[in-house]
Design a protein around this motif. Structure first.
Motif: not given
Length: 150
Positions: A1-6, A14-19, A84-87, A90-99
């Motif tokens: 299964m695949d997911i998209e983190i948006f 720096d954020t990309t590296e941590k995630i 993945i949602e917890k990660i 932690k690193y995306i405080p401005f919001g995200f979607e997991i599709n």
């Protein structure tokens, strides 16, 4: 299964590296792909605006060539999405979607571009669907193998 983190904003290096490090540390993650706009030609930019840099993921140096606008993750168990949602929290405080409303975000079968670039040659699973027939492969794809890290 695949997911998209948006993420709601494009991620910095720096954020990309941590995630990516946290995602790649999960046992269930098989493949991770980042997508976004290419960095501008840095030779014409003043040093303070240069974003292309080398990040370290699982002990490997990778030159980041795009701003991270989406992260595609291939996994096998739906329960991993909670981790993945917890990660992301932690690193995306401005919001995200997991599709997860598409069957596949990452190609699993050879594409026409794969056939144009490689012909009938045997292609490892992690390279399927990752090619652009007009580019040099080494310029656009970095492969990290978990089994090489042990």
């Amino acid at each position: 299964m695949d997911i998209e983190i948006f993420p709601m904003r494009v991620l910095g290096s720096d954020t990309t590296e941590k995630i990516l490090n946290d995602l790649e540390s999960l046992d269930d993650v098989k493949r991770t792909v980042i997508q976004g706009p290419r960095f501008p030609n840095e030779e014409t930019l003043p040093p303070q605006y240069r974003e292309r840099k080398v990040i370290h993921v699982n002990g490997n140096d990778i030159t980041l060539k795009v701003k991270t606008g989406r992260i595609f993750v291939e996994l096998t168990m739906e329960s991993t999405i909670d981790e993945i949602e917890k990660i992301c929290e932690k690193y995306i405080p401005f919001g995200f979607e997991i599709n997860q409303n598409k069957a596949n975000y990452i190609r699993k079968q050879r594409t026409v571009s794969d056939n144009i670039k490689y012909g009938d040659a045997e292609l490892p699973d992690e390279l399927i669907g990752m090619t652009d027939q007009y580019s040099k492969f080494d310029d656009n794809v970095s492969i990290l193998r978990k089994d090489d890290l042990d």
